[in-house]
Design a protein around this motif. Structure first.
Motif, PDB file in Angstrom:
ATOM      1  N   LEU A 190       0.834  -1.212   0.000  1.00  0.00           N
ATOM      2  CA  LEU A 190       0.000   0.000   0.000  1.00  0.00           C
ATOM      3  C   LEU A 190       0.866   1.260   0.000  1.00  0.00           C
ATOM      4  O   LEU A 190       0.447   2.315  -0.478  1.00  0.00           O
ATOM      5  CB  LEU A 190      -0.944   0.000   1.215  1.00  0.00           C
ATOM      6  N   ILE A 208      -7.482   5.559  -1.071  1.00  0.00           N
ATOM      7  CA  ILE A 208      -6.709   4.658  -0.207  1.00  0.00           C
ATOM      8  C   ILE A 208      -7.008   4.993   1.247  1.00  0.00           C
ATOM      9  O   ILE A 208      -7.232   4.118   2.089  1.00  0.00           O
ATOM     10  CB  ILE A 208      -5.199   4.751  -0.511  1.00  0.00           C
ATOM     11  N   LEU A 215      -8.605  -2.463   2.387  1.00  0.00           N
ATOM     12  CA  LEU A 215      -7.408  -2.799   1.603  1.00  0.00           C
ATOM     13  C   LEU A 215      -6.424  -3.614   2.430  1.00  0.00           C
ATOM     14  O   LEU A 215      -5.878  -4.618   1.963  1.00  0.00           O
ATOM     15  CB  LEU A 215      -6.731  -1.519   1.093  1.00  0.00           C
ATOM     16  N   ALA A 222     -12.230  -3.903  -2.772  1.00  0.00           N
ATOM     17  CA  ALA A 222     -11.321  -2.761  -2.604  1.00  0.00           C
ATOM     18  C   ALA A 222     -10.033  -2.973  -3.409  1.00  0.00           C
ATOM     19  O   ALA A 222      -9.542  -2.054  -4.081  1.00  0.00           O
ATOM     20  CB  ALA A 222     -11.000  -2.565  -1.128  1.00  0.00           C
ATOM     21  N   ILE A 223      -9.501  -4.190  -3.363  1.00  0.00           N
ATOM     22  CA  ILE A 223      -8.247  -4.465  -4.099  1.00  0.00           C
ATOM     23  C   ILE A 223      -8.490  -4.368  -5.610  1.00  0.00           C
ATOM     24  O   ILE A 223      -7.688  -3.787  -6.346  1.00  0.00           O
ATOM     25  CB  ILE A 223      -7.688  -5.862  -3.726  1.00  0.00           C
ATOM     26  N   LEU A 226      -8.561  -0.837  -6.588  1.00  0.00           N
ATOM     27  CA  LEU A 226      -7.257  -0.181  -6.456  1.00  0.00           C
ATOM     28  C   LEU A 226      -6.287  -0.526  -7.600  1.00  0.00           C
ATOM     29  O   LEU A 226      -5.596   0.354  -8.146  1.00  0.00           O
ATOM     30  CB  LEU A 226      -6.621  -0.611  -5.124  1.00  0.00           C
ATOM     31  N   CYS A 309      -3.013   3.006   6.830  1.00  0.00           N
ATOM     32  CA  CYS A 309      -2.659   1.727   6.188  1.00  0.00           C
ATOM     33  C   CYS A 309      -1.797   0.869   7.118  1.00  0.00           C
ATOM     34  O   CYS A 309      -1.299  -0.191   6.696  1.00  0.00           O
ATOM     35  CB  CYS A 309      -1.886   1.974   4.893  1.00  0.00           C
TER      36      CYS A 309
END
Ligand SMILES: NC(=O)c1ccc[n+]([C@@H]2O[C@H](COP(=O)([O-])OP(=O)(O)OC[C@H]3O[C@@H](n4cnc5c(N)ncnc54)[C@H](O)[C@@H]3O)[C@@H](O)[C@H]2O)c1
Length: 372
Positions: A190, A208, A215, A222-223, A226, A309
């Motif tokens: 991330l 993010i 994530l 979500a992934i 992204l 994150c």
């Protein structure tokens, strides 16, 4: 399934984002983009990714490809010329010729190693990159930078100091491989996604922050949202500047600081590359703030996003500002002994700064917990 072309003049390649691609690997090569099915292949895989490599090997053999397999250790100390020699020798034993190919299945360490072996074996054979970490999916497996570490004159580890640009014929991103990746390693990836947002995509940066929990827990939705966004930042820059004559250096935001601390010992173990990049981005943000390239709110947004994150913002080992400055002097971007840094200019843009004021760089290092 999304196919992202990378229009490098004379070397077109592509990134295929496709969950489940490894289970139909041979079919993917037959039908997608710039790759074709080889007669012989050497599948080089991270030993922690054998389960993923097995899928690719099985489908290739079912199509009549003569496959040899080679497991590798994914550590920075094993990212060496010695390891590249073992890949060359395995390729010779498999009698690979220029019509054949190497397949790299693993994170950035394996991709860089196998890519370099492909760039040099018979003066260059095809390589297919199959990244298995988030970091490699959005960054390392795209753009053709390959290489190994070397020992510095002072005995420290010099990151990626020997290598070559060698574009993969295709990069195949199968996010199902992330299911076996540790949470710490996922979060490290991330950091590079935050970097891509900061460089060129403000919406990605904010996304993010909003979705950090999902994530970090490898939430599929979500992934999948992204990946193409973060990949597009890299492919667009690489297509415009494949050999890093200018703009591509921006992808090194946080890396000059990060590389300098990455191999220093910590009481709690070693930093992952993405963790070092996160700390490096914090140092770059403070340096940029002290040069009035970003304001206090923007600096806070950067550190808060990294914190959300679960990424570190301080270096917890023992070293000195002078030692880190000396290590930063070995960075590949430096020219004529002059330090070059990539620094944010507001959010969603950054600049390449030659010879930043030393006082600002020292302030950046103090902000990440390094003292004189
Ligand atoms: N070539 C480039 O443009 C570029 C860009 C960024 C980083 N890099 C390089 O990439 C390296 C870091 O790569 P990384 O963060 O991908 O880490 P990595 O390759 O070191 O992998 C991290 C760890 O995760 C394990 N692993 C990988 N995939 C797994 C999976 N799916 N399941 C279980 N375990 C798995 C590995 O065995 C390793 O222990 C550094 O050497 C860095 O210099 C290169």
């Amino acid at each position: 399934m999304i196919e992202i072309p990378v229009n490098i003049p004379g070397q077109p390649t592509s990134v295929l984002v496709y969950r489940g691609a490894l289970e139909s690997f041979a079919a993917v090569l037959k039908t997608h983009g710039t790759a074709t099915l080889p007669r012989r292949a050497l599948v080089c895989f991270d030993r922690n990714c054998a389960v993923h490599a097995n899928h690719a090997v099985r489908t290739l053999r079912a199509e009549g490809v003569a496959v040899s397999e080679f497991g590798l250790e994914a550590t920075e100390s094993a990212k060496s010329v010695r390891a590249v020699e073992t890949i060359w020798d395995a390729a010779l034993a498999a009698r690979l010729d220029r019509g054949d190919c190497l397949v790299a299945i693993g994170g950035g360490i394996i991709g860089d190693l196998v890519g370099f072996a492909a760039a040099t074996y018979l003066r260059g054979i095809r390589v297919i990159q199959v990244p298995t970490t988030l970091l490699a999916m959005v960054d390392a497996a795209i753009g053709g930078k390959t290489g190994v570490n070397r020992t510095l004159p002072d005995g420290g580890l010099g990151k990626n100091l020997v290598g070559a640009f060698w574009q993969p014929s295709i990069t195949i991103v199968d996010a199902n491989t992330l299911r076996t990746l540790g949470k710490r390693e996922l979060r490290a990836g991330l950091a590079e996604c935050v970097k891509h947002g900061l460089i060129a995509d403000l919406e990605l940066f904010h996304d993010i922050r909003k979705n950090a929990d999902a994530l970090s827990n490898n939430d599929t939705t979500a992934i999948d949202r992204l990946l193409p966004r973060a990949i597009l930042v890299k492919t667009a820059i690489v297509a415009r500047d494949p050999l890093e004559r200018g703009e591509r250096a921006k992808l090194n935001l946080g890396h000059t600081f990060g590389h300098a601390i990455e191999t220093l010992p910590l009481s709690s173990g070693n930093l992952l590359h993405g963790e070092a990049v996160a700390i490096g981005i914090c140092a770059a943000a403070t340096t940029a703030k002290s040069m009035e390239m970003i304001n206090a709110d923007e600096q806070t947004a950067i550190t808060n996003t990294l914190a959300s994150c679960g990424l570190p913002q301080r270096f917890e080992g023992t070293t000195t500002v002078d030692d880190v400055l000396r290590r930063m002097g070995f960075d590949k971007k430096n020219e004529g002994g002059k330090l070059k840094l990539i620094l944010p200019r507001g959010l969603g843009a950054c600049e390449i700064v030659s010879e930043p004021p030393e006082s600002a760089v020292r302030e950046g290092l103090r902000a990440i917990g390094i003292h004189s």
